[in-house]
Design a protein around this motif. Sequence first.
Motif, PDB file in Angstrom:
ATOM      1  N   SER A   1       0.862  -1.185   0.000  1.00 51.55           N
ATOM      2  CA  SER A   1       0.000   0.000   0.000  1.00 51.55           C
ATOM      3  C   SER A   1       0.897   1.233   0.000  1.00 51.55           C
ATOM      4  O   SER A   1       1.213   1.782   1.040  1.00 51.55           O
ATOM      5  CB  SER A   1      -0.885  -0.057   1.263  1.00 51.55           C
ATOM      6  N   PRO A   2       1.353   1.667  -1.181  1.00 48.29           N
ATOM      7  CA  PRO A   2       2.329   2.757  -1.226  1.00 48.29           C
ATOM      8  C   PRO A   2       1.749   4.068  -0.697  1.00 48.29           C
ATOM      9  O   PRO A   2       0.531   4.265  -0.732  1.00 48.29           O
ATOM     10  CB  PRO A   2       2.668   2.874  -2.719  1.00 48.29           C
ATOM     11  N   PRO A   3       2.603   4.953  -0.207  1.00 46.27           N
ATOM     12  CA  PRO A   3       2.115   6.206   0.384  1.00 46.27           C
ATOM     13  C   PRO A   3       1.340   7.065  -0.604  1.00 46.27           C
ATOM     14  O   PRO A   3       0.492   7.855  -0.218  1.00 46.27           O
ATOM     15  CB  PRO A   3       3.396   6.925   0.827  1.00 46.27           C
ATOM     16  N   GLU A   4       1.624   6.910  -1.879  1.00 50.05           N
ATOM     17  CA  GLU A   4       0.924   7.731  -2.878  1.00 50.05           C
ATOM     18  C   GLU A   4       0.887   6.973  -4.193  1.00 50.05           C
ATOM     19  O   GLU A   4       1.881   6.360  -4.584  1.00 50.05           O
ATOM     20  CB  GLU A   4       1.679   9.056  -3.062  1.00 50.05           C
ATOM     21  N   GLU A   5      -0.258   6.987  -4.877  1.00 47.94           N
ATOM     22  CA  GLU A   5      -0.301   6.387  -6.217  1.00 47.94           C
ATOM     23  C   GLU A   5      -1.413   7.015  -7.055  1.00 47.94           C
ATOM     24  O   GLU A   5      -2.474   7.371  -6.547  1.00 47.94           O
ATOM     25  CB  GLU A   5      -0.454   4.870  -6.161  1.00 47.94           C
TER      26      GLU A   5
ATOM     27  N   GLN B   1      -4.119  -5.739   7.052  1.00 48.89           N
ATOM     28  CA  GLN B   1      -4.246  -5.053   5.748  1.00 48.89           C
ATOM     29  C   GLN B   1      -5.067  -5.924   4.783  1.00 48.89           C
ATOM     30  O   GLN B   1      -5.898  -5.419   4.032  1.00 48.89           O
ATOM     31  CB  GLN B   1      -2.858  -4.779   5.154  1.00 48.89           C
ATOM     32  N   ASP B   2      -4.835  -7.244   4.807  1.00 44.56           N
ATOM     33  CA  ASP B   2      -5.583  -8.153   3.933  1.00 44.56           C
ATOM     34  C   ASP B   2      -7.087  -8.052   4.209  1.00 44.56           C
ATOM     35  O   ASP B   2      -7.911  -8.078   3.295  1.00 44.56           O
ATOM     36  CB  ASP B   2      -5.154  -9.609   4.157  1.00 44.56           C
ATOM     37  N   ALA B   3      -7.430  -7.979   5.510  1.00 43.00           N
ATOM     38  CA  ALA B   3      -8.849  -7.937   5.879  1.00 43.00           C
ATOM     39  C   ALA B   3      -9.522  -6.717   5.258  1.00 43.00           C
ATOM     40  O   ALA B   3     -10.669  -6.778   4.826  1.00 43.00           O
ATOM     41  CB  ALA B   3      -8.986  -7.906   7.402  1.00 43.00           C
ATOM     42  N   VAL B   4      -8.783  -5.615   5.197  1.00 46.56           N
ATOM     43  CA  VAL B   4      -9.367  -4.370   4.694  1.00 46.56           C
ATOM     44  C   VAL B   4      -9.372  -4.334   3.170  1.00 46.56           C
ATOM     45  O   VAL B   4     -10.392  -4.022   2.542  1.00 46.56           O
ATOM     46  CB  VAL B   4      -8.583  -3.154   5.242  1.00 46.56           C
TER      47      VAL B   4
ATOM     48  N   ASP C   1      -9.434  -4.368  -3.277  1.00 48.64           N
ATOM     49  CA  ASP C   1      -8.732  -3.366  -4.068  1.00 48.64           C
ATOM     50  C   ASP C   1      -7.767  -4.117  -5.001  1.00 48.64           C
ATOM     51  O   ASP C   1      -6.795  -4.719  -4.526  1.00 48.64           O
ATOM     52  CB  ASP C   1      -7.968  -2.443  -3.112  1.00 48.64           C
ATOM     53  N   PRO C   2      -8.016  -4.114  -6.316  1.00 46.78           N
ATOM     54  CA  PRO C   2      -7.175  -4.915  -7.212  1.00 46.78           C
ATOM     55  C   PRO C   2      -5.702  -4.537  -7.169  1.00 46.78           C
ATOM     56  O   PRO C   2      -4.817  -5.377  -7.399  1.00 46.78           O
ATOM     57  CB  PRO C   2      -7.774  -4.656  -8.598  1.00 46.78           C
ATOM     58  N   ARG C   3      -5.398  -3.275  -6.863  1.00 52.66           N
ATOM     59  CA  ARG C   3      -3.993  -2.851  -6.777  1.00 52.66           C
ATOM     60  C   ARG C   3      -3.316  -3.528  -5.593  1.00 52.66           C
ATOM     61  O   ARG C   3      -2.208  -4.056  -5.704  1.00 52.66           O
ATOM     62  CB  ARG C   3      -3.902  -1.323  -6.607  1.00 52.66           C
ATOM     63  N   TYR C   4      -4.009  -3.514  -4.465  1.00 55.24           N
ATOM     64  CA  TYR C   4      -3.456  -4.169  -3.280  1.00 55.24           C
ATOM     65  C   TYR C   4      -3.319  -5.674  -3.533  1.00 55.24           C
ATOM     66  O   TYR C   4      -2.271  -6.269  -3.242  1.00 55.24           O
ATOM     67  CB  TYR C   4      -4.372  -3.917  -2.072  1.00 55.24           C
ATOM     68  N   VAL C   5      -4.363  -6.287  -4.079  1.00 57.56           N
ATOM     69  CA  VAL C   5      -4.362  -7.750  -4.273  1.00 57.56           C
ATOM     70  C   VAL C   5      -3.190  -8.158  -5.172  1.00 57.56           C
ATOM     71  O   VAL C   5      -2.474  -9.129  -4.881  1.00 57.56           O
ATOM     72  CB  VAL C   5      -5.711  -8.210  -4.867  1.00 57.56           C
ATOM     73  N   ALA C   6      -2.943  -7.390  -6.232  1.00 62.23           N
ATOM     74  CA  ALA C   6      -1.840  -7.728  -7.149  1.00 62.23           C
ATOM     75  C   ALA C   6      -0.495  -7.631  -6.434  1.00 62.23           C
ATOM     76  O   ALA C   6       0.374  -8.503  -6.579  1.00 62.23           O
ATOM     77  CB  ALA C   6      -1.870  -6.797  -8.357  1.00 62.23           C
ATOM     78  N   ARG C   7      -0.307  -6.582  -5.638  1.00 61.55           N
ATOM     79  CA  ARG C   7       0.981  -6.417  -4.941  1.00 61.55           C
ATOM     80  C   ARG C   7       1.147  -7.471  -3.844  1.00 61.55           C
ATOM     81  O   ARG C   7       2.250  -7.957  -3.602  1.00 61.55           O
ATOM     82  CB  ARG C   7       1.091  -4.998  -4.364  1.00 61.55           C
ATOM     83  N   ARG C   8       0.047  -7.805  -3.213  1.00 63.21           N
ATOM     84  CA  ARG C   8       0.116  -8.816  -2.134  1.00 63.21           C
ATOM     85  C   ARG C   8       0.494 -10.175  -2.720  1.00 63.21           C
ATOM     86  O   ARG C   8       1.284 -10.916  -2.126  1.00 63.21           O
ATOM     87  CB  ARG C   8      -1.252  -8.876  -1.439  1.00 63.21           C
TER      88      ARG C   8
ATOM     89  N   CYS D   1      -2.153   0.512  10.269  1.00 61.44           N
ATOM     90  CA  CYS D   1      -2.923   1.678   9.810  1.00 61.44           C
ATOM     91  C   CYS D   1      -3.178   1.568   8.302  1.00 61.44           C
ATOM     92  O   CYS D   1      -2.296   1.155   7.549  1.00 61.44           O
ATOM     93  CB  CYS D   1      -2.167   2.969  10.100  1.00 61.44           C
ATOM     94  N   PHE D   2      -4.382   1.928   7.897  1.00 61.47           N
ATOM     95  CA  PHE D   2      -4.710   1.756   6.480  1.00 61.47           C
ATOM     96  C   PHE D   2      -5.422   2.964   5.869  1.00 61.47           C
ATOM     97  O   PHE D   2      -5.878   2.893   4.720  1.00 61.47           O
ATOM     98  CB  PHE D   2      -5.577   0.504   6.283  1.00 61.47           C
ATOM     99  N   CYS D   3      -5.544   4.065   6.611  1.00 56.00           N
ATOM    100  CA  CYS D   3      -6.386   5.153   6.109  1.00 56.00           C
ATOM    101  C   CYS D   3      -5.756   5.876   4.914  1.00 56.00           C
ATOM    102  O   CYS D   3      -4.559   6.147   4.893  1.00 56.00           O
ATOM    103  CB  CYS D   3      -6.683   6.133   7.228  1.00 56.00           C
ATOM    104  N   LEU D   4      -6.603   6.136   3.943  1.00 56.43           N
ATOM    105  CA  LEU D   4      -6.203   6.765   2.685  1.00 56.43           C
ATOM    106  C   LEU D   4      -7.164   7.891   2.358  1.00 56.43           C
ATOM    107  O   LEU D   4      -8.296   7.909   2.852  1.00 56.43           O
ATOM    108  CB  LEU D   4      -6.255   5.745   1.545  1.00 56.43           C
ATOM    109  N   THR D   5      -6.726   8.804   1.535  1.00 54.66           N
ATOM    110  CA  THR D   5      -7.631   9.800   1.011  1.00 54.66           C
ATOM    111  C   THR D   5      -7.439   9.859  -0.503  1.00 54.66           C
ATOM    112  O   THR D   5      -6.388   9.459  -1.015  1.00 54.66           O
ATOM    113  CB  THR D   5      -7.377  11.187   1.659  1.00 54.66           C
TER     114      THR D   5
END
Length: 377
Positions: free
Chosen positions: A90-94, A134-137, A145-152, A281-285
């Motif tokens: 989950s990169p800091p910015e994308e 993080q996986d749960a979220v 989130d396909p981006r997260y799933v691919a990186r995981r 922590c997983f919060c994003l904006t």
Amino acid sequence: MSAETASKGRAGGRELLDALVTTLIAKGYRVMGPRREGAALQLEPIDDVDQLPWAVVDAQGPGRYRLEQYEQPVAFAHGPLAFSMRRLVSPPEERLVTLRRKGAELAVEPAAVHARPTAVIGAKGCDLRALRAQDAVFRDGAHPDPRYVARREALFTVAVACHRPADTCFCVSRGGDVRPDPDDADLLLTELVSASPRYLLEASSDRGREVLEAMPGDAIGEDDRVRASGQDHAAREAMVRALPREAAQAALLAAEETEDFEAVAERCLACQSCTAVCPTCFCLTVEEEPSYDGQASTRVRRRDSCFSPDFSYMHGGAVRGSRAGRYRHWMRHKLATWSGQWGLDGCVGCGRCTTWCPAGIDFVAEATRHIQRQEET
Ligand code: SF4
Ligand code: SF4
């Protein structure tokens, strides 16, 4: 070596780590591990075991982090690294998508997902448990989130058993252990400490077995297992900090009033360091960035923090307008309300929020105050 022995593990000296790095690189992974970067140990790319922090340890305390020389020539005597594996999934910015005017049409240009196969050597049990959060979220919920799933999926983990917890660690009291749960990793590494360290490597996934079977090494002996078990026991005994789950949850659920957090809020700088380093922590904006010529707009996802007043801003004001209210939200979410929301603990006991707080606020000490107050009422 028979096929059965091969699937059970490998043992050897430093050359076993060499073979691990070489094999992972040959299989196409970018290999990352602990590495000295300036005044801290960070998770960085490595292509040679010489880059690991041999005989370097960290001294951690509230608002304190120092690197020191260690008496043994080992590579994994350190505590949690400054940043966890969270930034890999989950990169800091994308950038998510760009909308671009094309005459009377609007072109939608989704950003490509970059999921480079990455192997992390030396993943700690606390950080692997945090990945479950993080996986749960981002993976296992109703809206993956396909981006997260691919990186995981591209992440290969070599867990390491901790033999020297930092003074800020308290994972055992949070249901974790110095020996990571094998189900959380592909391979499990044990560093047997001595002037001539020995390494044990065991597989716990099909991907892990594939890597192991491509590696040389001795079979793991009964003596090795006895030494590993003794080392685990000593590491558990060395972890003096504790924040019991049930007691902390009950106390924080009862601490509903913002006034309960005013004393700590007077010290808190609302700098967001704690949420930046916390592995759960997983919060994003999500923000729109229009181009200067008005022809395009890019949607960018960035890390956010509940310590920011803007985080809870809704039509005319922040829901949590005071720093005390924001600290209350952070601590109650980590220790009390997260489990109802996600069925997991929001705190894995890594201690990073204490180490990297510039005000030296000790998360365990603050939560313990709430536990003591509840016991007195
Ligand atoms: S790191 Fe410390 S000072 Fe900064 S927001 Fe967190 S608790 Fe407050
Ligand atoms: S709340 Fe603090 S100790 Fe708990 S997981 Fe987050 S950073 Fe680690």
